[in-house]
Design a protein around this motif. Structure first.
Motif, PDB file in Angstrom:
ATOM      1  N   SER A  30       0.830  -1.209   0.000  1.00 28.80           N
ATOM      2  CA  SER A  30       0.000   0.000   0.000  1.00 28.80           C
ATOM      3  C   SER A  30       0.861   1.254   0.000  1.00 28.80           C
ATOM      4  CB  SER A  30      -0.925   0.002   1.228  1.00 28.80           C
ATOM      5  OG  SER A  30      -1.777  -1.123   1.220  1.00 28.80           O
ATOM      6  N   HIS A  32       3.872   1.547  -1.189  1.00 33.81           N
ATOM      7  CA  HIS A  32       4.499   1.691  -2.505  1.00 33.81           C
ATOM      8  C   HIS A  32       3.526   2.326  -3.499  1.00 33.81           C
ATOM      9  CE1 HIS A  32       7.102   0.842  -5.900  1.00 33.81           C
ATOM     10  NE2 HIS A  32       6.083   0.265  -6.510  1.00 33.81           N
ATOM     11  N   ILE A  33       2.263   1.905  -3.440  1.00 35.23           N
ATOM     12  CA  ILE A  33       1.246   2.464  -4.342  1.00 35.23           C
ATOM     13  C   ILE A  33       1.048   3.950  -4.054  1.00 35.23           C
ATOM     14  CG2 ILE A  33      -1.196   2.404  -4.973  1.00 35.23           C
ATOM     15  CD1 ILE A  33      -1.106  -0.624  -4.471  1.00 35.23           C
ATOM     16  N   VAL A  37       2.102   6.551  -6.932  1.00 30.73           N
ATOM     17  CA  VAL A  37       0.922   6.957  -7.707  1.00 30.73           C
ATOM     18  C   VAL A  37       0.245   8.199  -7.133  1.00 30.73           C
ATOM     19  CG1 VAL A  37      -1.336   6.247  -8.581  1.00 30.73           C
ATOM     20  CG2 VAL A  37       0.527   4.576  -8.459  1.00 30.73           C
TER      21      VAL A  37
END
Length: 316
Positions: A30, A32-33, A37
């Motif tokens: 999570s 990393h996302i 992003v």
């Protein structure tokens, strides 16, 4: 089939460690996302606020979720304002036990937020953005370099060349973040190891008895849930049948409210009268009517699994 059985046995025996591992992996994914992003550092005077929010606020939310999904939280709080619960908390030993359980619940709830912060620090995006707007960092990086340096520092998260230029004399913000991240991970692992060693060293029972105790607690909970489901089903069938057939129900015994309160009390170990659970103590003391039932025992972290075994995903 043998390999599948062995794999299942391994998962059952190490379900706690596997559970923590899954939570940590999901949290890391999570982060990393979010980092790649969602997160976009503004590279202006709002760097400190923006970076700090992404670093700390998700961790705080994960901490709250950790409390919410832990059944022991609700076992501790359910009926806490009732007269029965207040009577139970009348002694300092019981209050101390409640605090001890709360500490254990907090320790488990911290797994996800600490993972988030550690992974975020290793990734460095959030820290780099927040630190570039920090006044202390500005003084360190821009000492004797004029006001233009401070403006450039705010743009570091958006320009790698500036980062290389301004960090010639100091560790880069990314390096600082990663060092703090590794220090946090090492500290948490050290504290976890020391606390486990201390709790095991203070165990009132031997290694094999402790192993037997855990097996007993697990089996008792399985049988309790099975019997509770069967009992509730029979009672529901009787009441439904009487409703539709307009008949009087046959005598059907169910535990009283007082009995439910007694088995819902938190477990305390007593070396003089050894019981393996609150239900065991209830049954062995004439359904809790003996004076021995109200005797306080020791509050030991190593036996926290006793209360834990009598909780389920529904907060039972």
């Amino acid at each position: 089939m043998d390999r599948l059985r062995k794999a299942l046995d391994f998962c059952i025996h190490h379900q706690t460690i596997l559970g923590y591992s899954i939570v940590s992996l999901l949290t890391a994914a999570s982060e990393h996302i979010f980092s790649s992003v969602v997160f976009k550092c503004p590279c202006n005077s709002g760097n400190m606020l923006y970076g700090s929010f992404f670093l700390l606020v998700p961790a705080f939310i994960l901490l709250l979720l950790g409390y919410m999904v832990n059944p022991r939280t609700w076992r501790l709080l359910t009926g806490g304002c009732s007269a029965e619960k207040r009577l139970q908390c009348s002694t300092w030993q019981t209050c101390a036990h409640h605090c001890q359980v709360l500490v254990l619940v907090t320790a488990r709830a911290l797994v996800a937020p600490v993972t988030w912060i550690a992974v975020a620090l290793l990734g460095a995006n959030f820290y780099e953005c927040a630190a570039s707007g920090n006044s202390q960092i500005k003084r360190l990086f821009c000492k004797d370099k004029g006001p233009e340096c401070q403006d450039q520092l705010l743009k570091i998260p958006c320009d790698e060349k500036l980062s290389a230029e301004l960090s010639s004399e100091w560790l880069s913000l990314q390096a600082q973040s990663q060092l703090i991240g590794w220090f946090l991970i090492a500290s948490i692992m050290t504290v976890a190891l020391i606390s486990t060693c201390v709790s095991r060293c203070c165990s009132p029972v031997s290694y094999l008895q402790l192993k037997f105790w855990k097996i007993y607690s697990k089996k008792e909970q399985e049988l309790f849930e099975s019997k509770a489901k069967e009992h509730a089903t029979n009672l529901a069938e009787i009441n439904t049948k009487c409703f539709f057939e307009a008949t009087d129900p046959a005598p059907f015994h169910t535990p009283s409210n007082k009995d439910w309160w007694k088995i819902s009390f938190l477990y305390t170990f007593n070396s003089q009268e050894q019981y393996y659970s609150t239900i065991h103590k209830y049954v062995s003391t004439n359904r809790g009517n003996s004076a021995k039932f109200n005797e306080e025992g020791q509050n030991l972290t190593v036996l926290s699994f006793v209360d834990e075994a009598h909780t389920s995903d529904s907060g039972m």
